[in-house]
Design an enzyme around this catalytic site. Structure first.
Site, mmCIF file in Angstrom:
data_model
loop_
_atom_site.group_PDB
_atom_site.id
_atom_site.type_symbol
_atom_site.label_atom_id
_atom_site.label_comp_id
_atom_site.label_asym_id
_atom_site.label_seq_id
_atom_site.Cartn_x
_atom_site.Cartn_y
_atom_site.Cartn_z
ATOM 1 N N LYS A 72 0.857 -1.186 0.000
ATOM 2 C CA LYS A 72 0.000 0.000 0.000
ATOM 3 C C LYS A 72 0.888 1.229 0.000
ATOM 4 O O LYS A 72 1.861 1.289 0.753
ATOM 5 C CB LYS A 72 -0.838 -0.048 1.302
ATOM 6 C CG LYS A 72 -1.804 1.082 1.484
ATOM 7 C CD LYS A 72 -3.192 0.684 1.022
ATOM 8 C CE LYS A 72 -4.127 1.858 0.847
ATOM 9 N NZ LYS A 72 -3.790 2.722 -0.301
ATOM 10 N N LYS A 96 5.534 1.904 8.212
ATOM 11 C CA LYS A 96 4.384 2.689 8.689
ATOM 12 C C LYS A 96 3.163 1.805 8.932
ATOM 13 O O LYS A 96 2.470 1.939 9.935
ATOM 14 C CB LYS A 96 4.065 3.754 7.627
ATOM 15 C CG LYS A 96 3.236 4.885 8.121
ATOM 16 C CD LYS A 96 2.949 5.851 6.997
ATOM 17 C CE LYS A 96 4.231 6.427 6.404
ATOM 18 N NZ LYS A 96 3.940 7.414 5.345
ATOM 19 N N LYS A 108 4.958 1.982 -3.267
ATOM 20 C CA LYS A 108 4.962 3.398 -3.654
ATOM 21 C C LYS A 108 5.125 3.495 -5.162
ATOM 22 O O LYS A 108 5.678 2.595 -5.795
ATOM 23 C CB LYS A 108 6.121 4.136 -2.975
ATOM 24 C CG LYS A 108 5.894 5.626 -2.836
ATOM 25 C CD LYS A 108 4.932 5.959 -1.708
ATOM 26 C CE LYS A 108 4.693 7.430 -1.549
ATOM 27 N NZ LYS A 108 3.999 7.728 -0.288
ATOM 28 N N THR A 192 -4.212 12.475 7.216
ATOM 29 C CA THR A 192 -2.771 12.556 7.512
ATOM 30 C C THR A 192 -2.524 13.680 8.527
ATOM 31 O O THR A 192 -1.854 13.478 9.553
ATOM 32 C CB THR A 192 -1.979 12.801 6.212
ATOM 33 O OG1 THR A 192 -2.279 11.733 5.320
ATOM 34 C CG2 THR A 192 -0.496 12.855 6.465
ATOM 35 N N ASN A 223 -2.120 19.276 1.183
ATOM 36 C CA ASN A 223 -3.145 18.509 1.903
ATOM 37 C C ASN A 223 -2.752 18.311 3.372
ATOM 38 O O ASN A 223 -3.498 18.692 4.282
ATOM 39 C CB ASN A 223 -3.341 17.152 1.201
ATOM 40 C CG ASN A 223 -4.241 16.233 1.985
ATOM 41 O OD1 ASN A 223 -3.880 15.754 3.064
ATOM 42 N ND2 ASN A 223 -5.431 15.972 1.476
ATOM 43 N N SER A 375 -6.850 5.137 4.716
ATOM 44 C CA SER A 375 -6.877 4.421 3.430
ATOM 45 C C SER A 375 -7.286 2.967 3.664
ATOM 46 O O SER A 375 -8.044 2.383 2.881
ATOM 47 C CB SER A 375 -5.507 4.451 2.760
ATOM 48 O OG SER A 375 -5.363 5.635 2.016
HETATM 49 P P1 NAD Z 1 0.561 18.196 -1.558
HETATM 50 O O1 NAD Z 1 0.939 18.046 -2.968
HETATM 51 O O2 NAD Z 1 -0.883 18.350 -1.216
HETATM 52 O O3 NAD Z 1 1.336 19.429 -0.903
HETATM 53 C C1 NAD Z 1 2.727 19.551 -0.949
HETATM 54 C C2 NAD Z 1 3.068 20.934 -0.414
HETATM 55 O O4 NAD Z 1 4.475 21.061 -0.309
HETATM 56 C C3 NAD Z 1 2.587 22.070 -1.305
HETATM 57 O O5 NAD Z 1 2.157 23.144 -0.493
HETATM 58 C C4 NAD Z 1 3.855 22.473 -2.058
HETATM 59 O O6 NAD Z 1 3.829 23.820 -2.497
HETATM 60 C C5 NAD Z 1 4.862 22.267 -0.956
HETATM 61 N N1 NAD Z 1 6.228 22.126 -1.455
HETATM 62 C C6 NAD Z 1 6.669 21.489 -2.569
HETATM 63 N N2 NAD Z 1 7.998 21.630 -2.666
HETATM 64 C C7 NAD Z 1 8.394 22.338 -1.585
HETATM 65 C C8 NAD Z 1 9.646 22.805 -1.123
HETATM 66 N N3 NAD Z 1 10.760 22.541 -1.799
HETATM 67 N N4 NAD Z 1 9.678 23.517 0.032
HETATM 68 C C9 NAD Z 1 8.538 23.763 0.713
HETATM 69 N N5 NAD Z 1 7.331 23.364 0.334
HETATM 70 C C10 NAD Z 1 7.269 22.660 -0.808
HETATM 71 O O7 NAD Z 1 1.215 16.930 -0.786
HETATM 72 P P2 NAD Z 1 0.788 16.302 0.575
HETATM 73 O O8 NAD Z 1 -0.139 15.186 0.289
HETATM 74 O O9 NAD Z 1 0.402 17.365 1.553
HETATM 75 O O10 NAD Z 1 2.169 15.645 1.012
HETATM 76 C C11 NAD Z 1 3.153 16.378 1.745
HETATM 77 C C12 NAD Z 1 4.090 15.385 2.426
HETATM 78 O O11 NAD Z 1 3.313 14.535 3.279
HETATM 79 C C13 NAD Z 1 4.831 14.447 1.479
HETATM 80 O O12 NAD Z 1 6.107 14.156 2.018
HETATM 81 C C14 NAD Z 1 3.981 13.194 1.480
HETATM 82 O O13 NAD Z 1 4.722 12.043 1.113
HETATM 83 C C15 NAD Z 1 3.564 13.182 2.937
HETATM 84 N N6 NAD Z 1 2.377 12.385 3.180
HETATM 85 C C16 NAD Z 1 1.174 12.705 2.620
HETATM 86 C C17 NAD Z 1 0.074 11.891 2.877
HETATM 87 C C18 NAD Z 1 -1.287 12.206 2.342
HETATM 88 O O14 NAD Z 1 -2.238 11.459 2.675
HETATM 89 N N7 NAD Z 1 -1.467 13.256 1.597
HETATM 90 C C19 NAD Z 1 0.211 10.758 3.693
HETATM 91 C C20 NAD Z 1 1.452 10.479 4.261
HETATM 92 C C21 NAD Z 1 2.528 11.302 4.004
#
Ligand code: NAD
Length: 458
Positions: A72, A96, A108, A192, A223, A375
């Site tokens: 997953k 995780k 992934k 998250t 997000n 999820s």
């Molecule tokens: P997203 O695409 O919704 O948001 C990413 C954010 O990071 C955006 O605001 C973008 O502008 C910003 N960003 C991109 N590059 C950047 C940089 N160099 N410096 C600062 N900000 C930057 O993604 P998300 O889903 O919020 O995921 C963010 C992190 O959380 C990732 O590492 C992802 O793997 C992790 N994550 C997300 C989820 C989920 O359910 N969405 C679950 C587990 C982990």
């Protein structure tokens, strides 16, 4: 990013297992199994662009370990996607899922693309094209994708639809993070951020904090970052800084988070899939320099992402990308608590500095496990055909997050180790139990099979 190559990220991630193995009740073979991903697929995705030209995109899907259940993990659309990074992200998913105690392994995927440069139709064709290429590699009982950076519920809906077409039956359980009308779960969108919030609430309970005294900085306002910000703001935490890929803003008195979310999510036109605005755009004139209305509490001084990490705050929440905290900057990070909402925001060689400084790091494999947990709830609901209320989702998520947070916190205290090592130890114990249940050399090197003393009767 520091001097290490992105190829090293997987080795770096695996290195943390060795540290935890000292404290886990572990068969050496179990550890060896986890050093290698089970399978990895590289695909080329041809996409017809709106101008008639053909573009080929490179994509990857990795299944790291499926001993505890189907693999997953999310699919990322980003120009810097790299196979080494995808392997590391799949490995983190294995750990995780074990931390959360849910019956999944780790996977992934990613596509090398800047999705902001694509039109809506191109984005849909790319999303469907990726599924066409990986359809025999994924499936509800083998590998179940989800959203990650720059992928969202609509993209998950397209992907589910494409897989259903290929299989000639409806398969909502092939992917999670779908829109609600297409079989998504209530409570998945903020899961998250909410999971990280429940961790912070446990710290609040243990340390008897007053939220209004706690200053928070959040790197990444997508997000995950927006939801943790919203929930903390609702509880009167003072969010003094936020940022996105273009930079950040700082306001000593605290930012108006609901307004910042509203501004950030505005689209330049209705056809935009991704927000056109940055948190550092002035809400009034749109530039990044002026202060049209300094009284506006969604406006702050513009800072860089590097400056945000070094702010003197109580809680720092990296919620963007990996490798943001390395030996290059860790000594300049004064926050006493770091809650890793992003995957892999701290390189392993920076862990030691945090430990020496007494910084409490709530590690990614715990702090952001709320996403994969809900999820799992979505997959369960899809397979049973019975859907839960939002409150049920929140309550079940809270129960898991509180239970696992406290188990890991207590292990950290008991073994006098950092919280990350405690989380990996906890994950390794669960993974090792599953691997050993199939038999390792401890079992097979004893050639005489043990027969039960008594045959149970019914
Ligand atoms: P997203 O695409 O919704 O948001 C990413 C954010 O990071 C955006 O605001 C973008 O502008 C910003 N960003 C991109 N590059 C950047 C940089 N160099 N410096 C600062 N900000 C930057 O993604 P998300 O889903 O919020 O995921 C963010 C992190 O959380 C990732 O590492 C992802 O793997 C992790 N994550 C997300 C989820 C989920 O359910 N969405 C679950 C587990 C982990």
């Amino acid at each position: 990013m520091e001097s290490r190559t992105v190829d090293d990220i997987f080795q770096d991630a695996i290195g943390r297992l060795d540290r935890a193995a000292e404290y886990a009740d572990l068969d050496g073979e179990a550890l060896e199994r986890l050093r290698y991903p089970k399978a990895m697929l590289q695909v080329s995705i041809p996409v017809r662009m709106d101008d008639g030209s053909l573009k080929i995109f490179q994509g990857y899907r990795v299944r790291h370990d499926d001993t505890r259940g189907p693999t997953k993990g999310g699919i990322r659309f980003h120009p810097n996607v790299h196979p080494g990074e995808v392997k590391a992200l799949a490995f983190w998913m294995t750990c995780k899922c074990a931390v959360a105690g849910i019956p999944f392994g780790g996977g992934k995927g990613g596509v090398i693309v800047d999705p902001k440069q694509l039109s809506r139709m191109e984005l849909e064709r790319l999303s469907r094209g990726f599924i066409e290429q990986v359809a025999d590699f994924i499936g509800p009982e083998t590998d179940v994708p989800a959203p990650d950076v720059y992928t969202n519920p609509m993209i998950m809906g397209w992907m589910m639809d494409e897989y259903s077409k290929i299989r000639r039956r409806r398969t909502p359980d092939v992917i999670t993070g779908k829109p609600i009308p297409l079989g998504g779960s209530l409570g998945r969108d903020d899961a998250t951020g909410r999971g990280a919030y429940y961790c912070i609430k446990e710290l609040e309970r243990r340390r008897a904090w007053k939220p209004a005294d706690i200053r928070v900085a959040i790197q990444g306002f997508g997000n995950a970052g927006q939801h943790v910000a919203r929930l903390l703001h609702n509880d009167a935490y003072r969010i003094v800084a936020i940022s996105d890929s273009r930079g950040g803003i700082f306001r000593e008195q605290g930012l108006d988070i609901p307004r910042a979310i509203e501004l950030k999510n505005q689209r330049a036109s209705v056809s935009d899939v991704y927000p056109a605005r940055s948190v550092c755009d002035c809400p009034i004139c749109g530039c990044t320099e002026c202060h049209c209305n300094p009284q506006d509490s969604a406006i702050g001084d513009v800072i860089s992402n590097a400056e945000l990490l070094e702010l003197d705050v109580d809680v720092l929440i990296p919620a963007a990308l990996e490798n943001q905290i390395t030996t290059d900057n860790v000594e300049r990070i004064p926050a006493s608590i770091v809650v890793e909402v992003a995957n892999g925001p701290t390189s392993s060689d920076a862990d030691e500095s945090f430990a020496r400084k007494g910084t409490l790091v709530v590690p990614d494999i715990l702090a952001n496990s709320g996403g994969v947990t809900v999820s799992y709830f979505e997959w369960t609901q899809n397979r049973s055909g019975y859907y839960w209320t939002e409150n049920e989702v929140h309550e079940r998520l809270r129960t898991i997050m509180v239970r696992e947070f406290n188990t890991i916190y207590d292990l950290m205290t008991e073994k006098q180790i950092d919280m990350r090592t405690a989380a990996y130890t906890h994950a390794l114990n669960r993974l090792s139990d599953a691997i050993e249940a199939q038999g390792t050399s401890r079992f097979f090197s004893n050639h005489i099979a043990h027969t039960p003393k008594e045959t149970p009767t019914t």
